[in-house]
Design a protein around this motif. Sequence first.
Motif, PDB file in Angstrom:
ATOM      1  N   ASP A   1      45.321  55.520  32.910  1.00  0.00           N
ATOM      2  CA  ASP A   1      46.474  56.115  32.217  1.00  0.00           C
ATOM      3  C   ASP A   1      47.610  55.104  32.141  1.00  0.00           C
TER       4      ASP A   1
ATOM      5  N   SER B   1      49.593  54.030  29.742  1.00  0.00           N
ATOM      6  CA  SER B   1      50.841  54.326  29.030  1.00  0.00           C
ATOM      7  C   SER B   1      51.820  55.083  29.924  1.00  0.00           C
ATOM      8  N   ARG B   2      51.323  56.001  30.735  1.00  0.00           N
ATOM      9  CA  ARG B   2      52.213  56.734  31.644  1.00  0.00           C
ATOM     10  C   ARG B   2      52.755  55.817  32.727  1.00  0.00           C
TER      11      ARG B   2
ATOM     12  N   SER C   1      55.557  53.707  31.267  1.00  0.00           N
ATOM     13  CA  SER C   1      56.787  54.486  31.117  1.00  0.00           C
ATOM     14  C   SER C   1      57.539  54.585  32.437  1.00  0.00           C
TER      15      SER C   1
ATOM     16  N   ARG D   1      47.132  56.039  24.219  1.00  0.00           N
ATOM     17  CA  ARG D   1      48.254  55.538  23.422  1.00  0.00           C
ATOM     18  C   ARG D   1      48.908  56.692  22.644  1.00  0.00           C
TER      19      ARG D   1
ATOM     20  N   GLY E   1      50.672  58.998  25.090  1.00  0.00           N
ATOM     21  CA  GLY E   1      51.887  58.345  25.549  1.00  0.00           C
ATOM     22  C   GLY E   1      52.987  58.428  24.507  1.00  0.00           C
TER      23      GLY E   1
ATOM     24  N   ARG F   1      56.688  60.117  25.163  1.00  0.00           N
ATOM     25  CA  ARG F   1      57.925  59.332  25.056  1.00  0.00           C
ATOM     26  C   ARG F   1      58.833  59.798  23.929  1.00  0.00           C
TER      27      ARG F   1
END
Length: 285
Positions: free
Chosen positions: A135, A137-138, A141, A192, A195, A199
């Motif tokens: 994971d 993308s998380r 962030s 992606r 995510g 966001r």
Amino acid sequence: MPATDQADYFSTQVVRTRRFFLPEWEGRQRDATALCLVGGGCEWCAPDFIVDRKAFPYLAFEFVSKGNGSVTLADQTHPIESGHAFIFDSTTPQVIRSSADEPMVKYFFNFTGARAVQLMRDLDLSPGTVLRVTDASRVISLLEEVIDHALRGGQFGLRAACSALEHALVLCADSRQSATTPIDPAYATYLRCRGHLLRNYPVLSSIEQAARACHVSAAYFTRLFQRYDTETPLACLTRLKLSQAAIKLRHPEALVKAVAAELGYKSAAHFSRAFKAWSGRSPRS
């Protein structure tokens, strides 16, 4: 003392950076209840980037977000690319190289103290570990949040930075795979897309809009969620918007019309119907 963007161990073989160093870290390392964050940030590596150290005074967590290279930890060399993380400490000799063809963009965070040692032990993230994070993308962030909070400074900025870093480390441990596991391209695209929803949900008005931003069709966007998730992308977007709305509406001066507009609803009536269908009550009940 506020964060600075300079430290004697920061690499100079970079083309761009977003880094911080906390000079007062020594005064915090005796606190066994909190992570003692020393420094960190994001580095856009130059093609000739190399770090070659026999020793390092802190625990280190590094995460590759783009590009590729290699890392040698205690005489074991591993290829690294987007989605790989690695950990080392003062007892781990390390050599970190970036590819000249696809230079890395990587996050790094350095910390120390009893809480740091215990946390890494609890998460089974021992020095010398190289792993793939599913994971990504998380995690990215959260790592961006660490930098934001650390640069903002102050008592609560530092506390928020340490909490975000702990969250990222827990997420890495929870979604870890072997470093040699190839990532499924379709799953990478799902991450992606998910995510992007996480966001940007306040400004997204539809799944079609999100799909365009992710350069996929709306139909494929939906199929990815059907394959890898437990909810549809529309249900995910709605949940994100309305759970945020519920938080905002707790404020006694919040206006339903203003919250609806902030979260991209065309009218207060449309928002109220969606909120009631989701929560079982009206926005003002």
